[in-house]
Design an enzyme around this catalytic site. Structure first.
Site, PDB file in Angstrom:
ATOM      1  N   SER A 141     -14.105   4.272  -0.015  1.00  0.00           N
ATOM      2  CA  SER A 141     -15.293   5.124   0.108  1.00  0.00           C
ATOM      3  C   SER A 141     -16.298   4.728  -0.955  1.00  0.00           C
ATOM      4  O   SER A 141     -15.937   4.197  -2.011  1.00  0.00           O
ATOM      5  CB  SER A 141     -14.912   6.598  -0.084  1.00  0.00           C
ATOM      6  N   TYR A 154     -10.075  12.894  -4.975  1.00  0.00           N
ATOM      7  CA  TYR A 154     -10.583  12.061  -3.887  1.00  0.00           C
ATOM      8  C   TYR A 154     -11.264  10.814  -4.434  1.00  0.00           C
ATOM      9  O   TYR A 154     -10.937   9.685  -4.037  1.00  0.00           O
ATOM     10  CB  TYR A 154     -11.556  12.850  -3.015  1.00  0.00           C
TER      11      TYR A 154
END
Length: 260
Positions: A141, A154
């Site tokens: 990401s 995350y």
């Protein structure tokens, strides 16, 4: 270029579904896994309608033994995509100890449980038409480039996955295996559907899948999109930590959710 034998984790929704459909074609064998069996069967049916042979399996990427058995027993693999991932919500009131462990277990542990047996399998197979024994793409990401206080597990898990992938490529390419770190921005998926804040340059999963596969085909080690959001992330990531933390705590929290 079409890859004849493709394995994708987290194929029941979002980017995983879009990647499966983009890869599906006559003569292609798709190995698809996810935890949601009914949704996975729907994706498999859609891929079969495009002419692919599909072999779906209900599997949790956190189960290292089951993952190794599946991957090592799949036969030839030209492209493996470690896509499965989870989020734990945002804001300091959301990320419990259980949330943090679940995120790392899936987003990092699940990547290793996919990539390591895939490397083992590919090392034992002959080179393909492109001269490689195989390719492994890890879906990280753009969050990998920013230590976000609202999503500590995350962003940290995606950063670890991205850095491991890029470092491992340097050694594996010597024996004909390529790794690709894929770092998307905001993509319209179940994971982002609960976000109650602006998501700049939000794209559809189909566009993300095309950009991912184009980057793999081009041989790029780091596949990042959209470029404008990547530039913004690098600037924010370079700020002094206290400034960055104040800036990134401005958006409202979202509830813990979602599996990708």
């Amino acid at each position: 270029m079409r890859y004849a034998n493709v394995l994708i984790t987290g194929a029941s929704s979002g980017i995983g579904t879009a990647l499966a459909l983009e890869c599906a074609a006559p003569g292609v064998v798709l190995h698809l896994s996810a935890r949601r069996v009914e949704r996975l069967e729907e994706v498999a049916a859609a891929c079969r309608a495009k002419g692919a042979e599909v072999r779906p399996v209900a599997l949790d990427v956190r189960d290292a033994e089951a993952m190794a058995a599946w991957i090592l027993g799949a036969g030839r693999l030209d492209l493996v995509i470690a896509n499965a991932g989870v989020g734990a919500g945002t804001g300091d009131s959301w990320e419990s100890a259980a949330d943090a462990r679940a995120v790392f277990d899936t987003n990092l542990g699940g990547v290793l449980n996919t990539a390591l047996p895939a490397i083992e399998a590919m090392a034992a197979q002959a080179p393909g038409a492109d001269g490689l024994r195989g390719r492994i793409a890890v879906i990280a990401s753009i969050a990998a480039f920013v230590a976000a206080p609202s999503t500590p597990a995350y962003s940290a898990s995606k950063s670890a996955a991205q850095r491991w992938t890029e470092a491992r490529d340097a050694t594996e390419r010597k024996r004909g295996i390529r790794l690709h770190a894929v770092c998307p921005g905001f993509v319209r998926t179940p994971m982002t559907s609960v976000n109650d804040f602006p998501m700049p340059f939000l794209m559809e999963p189909e566009e993300a899948a095309r950009r991912t596969l184009d980057g793999i085909q081009a041989g790029r080690l780091r596949i990042v999109y959209p470029r404008r959001l990547y530039a913004m992330a690098r600037v924010v990531g370079a700020l002094p930590p206290s400034w960055r933390n104040r800036l990134l705590m401005i958006p409202p929290p979202k509830p813990p959710a979602s599996k990708g």
